[in-house]
Design an enzyme around this catalytic site. Structure first.
Site, PDB file in Angstrom:
ATOM      1  N   SER A   9     -23.519  35.687 -27.735  1.00  0.00           N
ATOM      2  CA  SER A   9     -22.435  36.500 -27.200  1.00  0.00           C
ATOM      3  C   SER A   9     -21.311  36.624 -28.222  1.00  0.00           C
ATOM      4  O   SER A   9     -20.635  35.643 -28.551  1.00  0.00           O
ATOM      5  CB  SER A   9     -21.886  35.876 -25.919  1.00  0.00           C
ATOM      6  OG  SER A   9     -20.626  36.450 -25.647  1.00  0.00           O
ATOM      7  N   HIS A  34     -25.308  39.963 -27.674  1.00  0.00           N
ATOM      8  CA  HIS A  34     -24.766  40.215 -26.338  1.00  0.00           C
ATOM      9  C   HIS A  34     -23.320  40.700 -26.477  1.00  0.00           C
ATOM     10  O   HIS A  34     -22.478  40.014 -27.075  1.00  0.00           O
ATOM     11  CB  HIS A  34     -24.837  38.906 -25.553  1.00  0.00           C
ATOM     12  CG  HIS A  34     -24.433  38.987 -24.120  1.00  0.00           C
ATOM     13  ND1 HIS A  34     -25.264  39.453 -23.124  1.00  0.00           N
ATOM     14  CD2 HIS A  34     -23.275  38.631 -23.507  1.00  0.00           C
ATOM     15  CE1 HIS A  34     -24.645  39.384 -21.960  1.00  0.00           C
ATOM     16  NE2 HIS A  34     -23.428  38.894 -22.160  1.00  0.00           N
ATOM     17  N   MET A  38     -15.133  43.880 -21.058  1.00  0.00           N
ATOM     18  CA  MET A  38     -14.291  43.456 -19.927  1.00  0.00           C
ATOM     19  C   MET A  38     -13.104  44.398 -19.771  1.00  0.00           C
ATOM     20  O   MET A  38     -12.492  44.791 -20.772  1.00  0.00           O
ATOM     21  CB  MET A  38     -13.770  42.037 -20.177  1.00  0.00           C
ATOM     22  CG  MET A  38     -14.869  41.023 -20.440  1.00  0.00           C
ATOM     23  SD  MET A  38     -14.217  39.367 -20.488  1.00  0.00           S
ATOM     24  CE  MET A  38     -15.662  38.434 -21.000  1.00  0.00           C
ATOM     25  N   HIS A  67     -23.215  43.975 -21.707  1.00  0.00           N
ATOM     26  CA  HIS A  67     -22.886  43.418 -20.390  1.00  0.00           C
ATOM     27  C   HIS A  67     -21.553  44.008 -19.945  1.00  0.00           C
ATOM     28  O   HIS A  67     -20.482  43.627 -20.453  1.00  0.00           O
ATOM     29  CB  HIS A  67     -22.808  41.877 -20.540  1.00  0.00           C
ATOM     30  CG  HIS A  67     -22.424  41.149 -19.295  1.00  0.00           C
ATOM     31  ND1 HIS A  67     -22.057  39.828 -19.299  1.00  0.00           N
ATOM     32  CD2 HIS A  67     -22.368  41.555 -17.994  1.00  0.00           C
ATOM     33  CE1 HIS A  67     -21.786  39.440 -18.065  1.00  0.00           C
ATOM     34  NE2 HIS A  67     -21.952  40.473 -17.255  1.00  0.00           N
TER      35      HIS A  67
HETATM   36  C1  DX5 Z   1     -18.551  35.408 -19.753  1.00  0.00           C
HETATM   37  C2  DX5 Z   1     -19.447  36.227 -20.631  1.00  0.00           C
HETATM   38  C3  DX5 Z   1     -20.350  35.422 -21.466  1.00  0.00           C
HETATM   39  C4  DX5 Z   1     -19.663  34.449 -22.415  1.00  0.00           C
HETATM   40  C5  DX5 Z   1     -20.518  33.233 -22.469  1.00  0.00           C
HETATM   41  O1  DX5 Z   1     -17.907  36.243 -18.866  1.00  0.00           O
HETATM   42  O2  DX5 Z   1     -20.236  37.106 -19.864  1.00  0.00           O
HETATM   43  O3  DX5 Z   1     -21.280  36.231 -22.173  1.00  0.00           O
HETATM   44  O4  DX5 Z   1     -19.468  34.944 -23.694  1.00  0.00           O
HETATM   45  O5  DX5 Z   1     -19.858  32.262 -23.198  1.00  0.00           O
HETATM   46  P1  DX5 Z   1     -20.314  30.755 -23.197  1.00  0.00           P
HETATM   47  O6  DX5 Z   1     -21.725  30.716 -23.750  1.00  0.00           O
HETATM   48  O7  DX5 Z   1     -19.318  30.091 -24.101  1.00  0.00           O
HETATM   49  O8  DX5 Z   1     -20.254  30.259 -21.795  1.00  0.00           O
HETATM   50 ZN    ZN Z   2     -21.901  38.156 -20.873  1.00  0.00          ZN
END
Ligand code: DX5
Ligand code: ZN
Length: 220
Positions: A9, A34, A38, A67
């Site tokens: 991500s 990823h 947001m 996402h």
């Molecule tokens: C959270 C995101 C994730 C985030 C995960 O809302 O959708 O993709 O980046 O981060 P980690 O792996 O640090 O939990």
């Molecule tokens: Zn995510």
């Protein structure tokens, strides 16, 4: 069993060097990245949108696993498709007409994904499974990296795996939030095909080594 896909991500990467980070991922042998979009409404955080994805697309052939943590994503499907997303994943909780949004994504020629918040039951996607390429099980409440894995997500992953097998769907199960080399074997054991990792990946360079650590841990 097919090899688990790791989708780092970008949320935990260095945003001032996005092109370099993408190149480093590709050189490390990663195939998916990823992209966490947001909007400050569906989740209490704001990241980036289509123009940044379009800019990243120019310098990268990675699979853009997008996402969307945005309200009423139907307003922007076309924009994300044009920007170069390869998979567009929308939240079941963010739209009233989920089937219609999935159909919109499919019509752009992109892979179709639906994400479920931790409190949303697997049944929310039951009737859509035949038309999905991926179901994203959120194992933290979306909005931030670095949170801890919510344990009951394992039950939801197993339930979804059974539902997917029963209806003969091709959908992959992706798990996002608090995924680490310590818990990834359990997550894969429950039925995950794609793991997202932000902080537990980017905070531990070099990336090629970290990818191997995850792969070994998943296979153990
Ligand atoms: C959270 C995101 C994730 C985030 C995960 O809302 O959708 O993709 O980046 O981060 P980690 O792996 O640090 O939990
Ligand atoms: Zn995510």
């Amino acid at each position: 069993m097919a090899e688990v896909i790791l989708s780092p991500s970008l949320l935990s990467s260095d945003f001032s060097r996005l092109a370099d980070e993408l190149a480093a991922l590709q050189n490390a042998g990663v195939s998916w990245v990823h992209l966490d979009v947001m909007d400050g409404a569906f989740v209490p955080n704001i990241t980036f949108g289509p123009p940044v994805i379009q800019a990243m697309r120019k310098g990268s052939t990675l699979f853009f696993d997008t996402h969307l943590m945005i309200e009423r994503p139907e307003r922007y499907i076309e924009d994300f498709a044009k920007a170069g997303a390869d998979l567009i994943c929308v939240h079941a909780e963010a739209t009233v007409h989920l089937e219609r949004v999935c159909d919109m994504i499919a019509k752009t020629g992109k892979k179709v994904g639906v994400a479920l918040n931790p409190a949303t039951p697997a049944e929310a996607v039951k009737y859509l499974l035949p038309q999905l390429d991926l179901v994203l099980v959120m194992s933290v409440n979306p909005g931030f990296g670095g949170q801890s894995f919510i344990h009951f997500s394992l039950d939801k992953i197993s339930e979804l795996k059974t539902m997917i097998r029963t209806c003969g769907s091709k959908a992959l199960i992706q798990v996002d939030g608090g995924v680490t080399p310590e818990n990834c074997a359990d997550i894969v054991g429950a039925g995950a095909d794609v793991l997202v990792s932000g902080s537990a990946f980017f905070n531990f360079p070099p990336y090629a080594e970290r990818l191997k650590t995850f792969q070994k841990a998943c296979a153990s």
